[in-house]
Design an enzyme around this catalytic site. Sequence first.
Site, PDB file in Angstrom:
ATOM      1  CD  GLU A  31      -3.670  -2.013   7.594  1.00  0.00           C
ATOM      2  OE1 GLU A  31      -3.184  -2.067   6.257  1.00  0.00           O
ATOM      3  OE2 GLU A  31      -4.140  -1.037   7.301  1.00  0.00           O
ATOM      4  CB  SER A  39       4.291  -1.744  12.118  1.00  0.00           C
ATOM      5  OG  SER A  39       4.400   0.312  12.594  1.00  0.00           O
ATOM      6  N   GLY A  94       2.577   2.668  10.878  1.00  0.00           N
ATOM      7  CA  GLY A  94       2.947   3.994  11.054  1.00  0.00           C
ATOM      8  C   GLY A  94       4.277   4.343  11.198  1.00  0.00           C
ATOM      9  CG  ASN A 142      -2.077   0.801   1.294  1.00  0.00           C
ATOM     10  OD1 ASN A 142      -1.969   2.026   0.615  1.00  0.00           O
ATOM     11  ND2 ASN A 142      -2.741   1.028   1.550  1.00  0.00           N
ATOM     12  CD1 TRP A 143       4.148   1.128  -2.173  1.00  0.00           C
ATOM     13  CD2 TRP A 143       3.689   1.675  -4.470  1.00  0.00           C
ATOM     14  NE1 TRP A 143       5.095   0.479  -3.446  1.00  0.00           N
ATOM     15  CE2 TRP A 143       4.487   0.433  -4.170  1.00  0.00           C
ATOM     16  CE3 TRP A 143       3.258   2.640  -5.938  1.00  0.00           C
ATOM     17  CZ2 TRP A 143       5.105  -0.268  -5.817  1.00  0.00           C
ATOM     18  CZ3 TRP A 143       3.921   1.682  -6.367  1.00  0.00           C
ATOM     19  CH2 TRP A 143       4.716   0.389  -7.005  1.00  0.00           C
ATOM     20  CE  LYS A 144      -0.291   3.522   4.796  1.00  0.00           C
ATOM     21  NZ  LYS A 144      -0.506   3.492   5.888  1.00  0.00           N
ATOM     22  N   GLY A 171       2.559  -0.659   4.397  1.00  0.00           N
ATOM     23  CA  GLY A 171       2.817   0.424   4.450  1.00  0.00           C
ATOM     24  C   GLY A 171       4.721   0.636   3.723  1.00  0.00           C
ATOM     25  CG  HIS A 230      -6.660   2.183   5.269  1.00  0.00           C
ATOM     26  ND1 HIS A 230      -5.805   3.014   5.952  1.00  0.00           N
ATOM     27  CD2 HIS A 230      -5.680   1.061   4.924  1.00  0.00           C
ATOM     28  CE1 HIS A 230      -4.617   2.868   6.390  1.00  0.00           C
ATOM     29  NE2 HIS A 230      -4.132   1.893   5.384  1.00  0.00           N
ATOM     30  CD  GLU A 245      -3.653   5.375   6.953  1.00  0.00           C
ATOM     31  OE1 GLU A 245      -3.283   5.478   5.219  1.00  0.00           O
ATOM     32  OE2 GLU A 245      -2.325   5.408   7.113  1.00  0.00           O
TER      33      GLU A 245
HETATM   34  P1  13P Z   1       2.371   1.127   7.980  1.00  0.00           P
HETATM   35  O1  13P Z   1       2.916  -0.773   6.868  1.00  0.00           O
HETATM   36  O2  13P Z   1       3.408   2.116   7.612  1.00  0.00           O
HETATM   37  O3  13P Z   1       2.501   0.870   9.519  1.00  0.00           O
HETATM   38  O4  13P Z   1       0.932   1.022   6.935  1.00  0.00           O
HETATM   39  C1  13P Z   1       0.536  -0.005   7.006  1.00  0.00           C
HETATM   40  C2  13P Z   1      -0.941   0.605   6.082  1.00  0.00           C
HETATM   41  O5  13P Z   1      -1.748   0.711   6.868  1.00  0.00           O
HETATM   42  C3  13P Z   1      -1.088  -0.174   5.400  1.00  0.00           C
HETATM   43  O6  13P Z   1      -2.033  -0.185   4.574  1.00  0.00           O
END
Ligand code: 13P
Length: 258
Positions: free
Chosen positions: A167, A213, A173, A10-12, A234, A95, A97
């Site tokens: 998640e 993480s 993060g 997930n490159w966000k 992420g 998600h 976010e």
């Molecule tokens: P991180 O791996 O940066 O904690 O993010 C996880 C995430 O939100 C994947 O969708």
Amino acid sequence: MKKPRIVVANWKMNLDVHQASLLTHKLADRIHVYRDVEVVLAPNYLCLQPLSMEIDRRKFRLAAQDGYFIDEGSYTGAVSFSQLRNLVHYAIVGHSERRRYFSESLEIVRDKVTAAVRNGIVPILCVGETREERNLKETRQVLHDQIVSALSDLTGEDVEQMVIAYEPVWAIGGHAPATPEDIEQAVNWLRYQVSELYGEKVENRLRVLYGGSDEPEFVSGIMGVEGVDGLLVGHASLNAEQFADIVEGVHIASLSED
Ligand code: 13P
């Protein structure tokens, strides 16, 4: 037959089209084709079309990070699952976010899951509790509500194809994932909800991921948890070495289960 494991990048909201293409090339050099691990890239919308022409389909599948629940019409700025249907195999839905920064309610997430399925796209439904909910011991209630509502328009046949990602918001993060014990409890509970709704066969076929993480050193511990079929990664997915190590770690964990 064993279910293939999945690792999703997930490159966000990172990388422009050029950077995404560079990273994909680096990943293609480092990642081997493993029959037991499906590798899925989830870039932003802009990158989907160019990457779909560039990727080696034996190595990668594409996912959207979201999609709109109405198929077409006057919804400025939105991209629908019907527009994504020939471009992606999967779509991340719900998600944390999106729930947090874009005010996505349980109903919106449900409508997006339903729209993805209606358009032949496999949803990767994200569920998880915030730190506050965890401290208040509301994790089970939150997961129950998120799962029951998101699946409410689907049949067992739809659900058995799906992917659900646990998640925990408090673990996203950083550099410390939830412990294997925490993950096991949540995944058992989540699977129990699905089996109560749709029966054991559907629950067995459904794939469940852990996200929060994920870094190479944690892969064997997380993949050792019963009921976990893969990872939703992420920040570590933006680093070609780290992501390739994670994919390899998932493959090794899968081999050791044989
Ligand atoms: P991180 O791996 O940066 O904690 O993010 C996880 C995430 O939100 C994947 O969708």
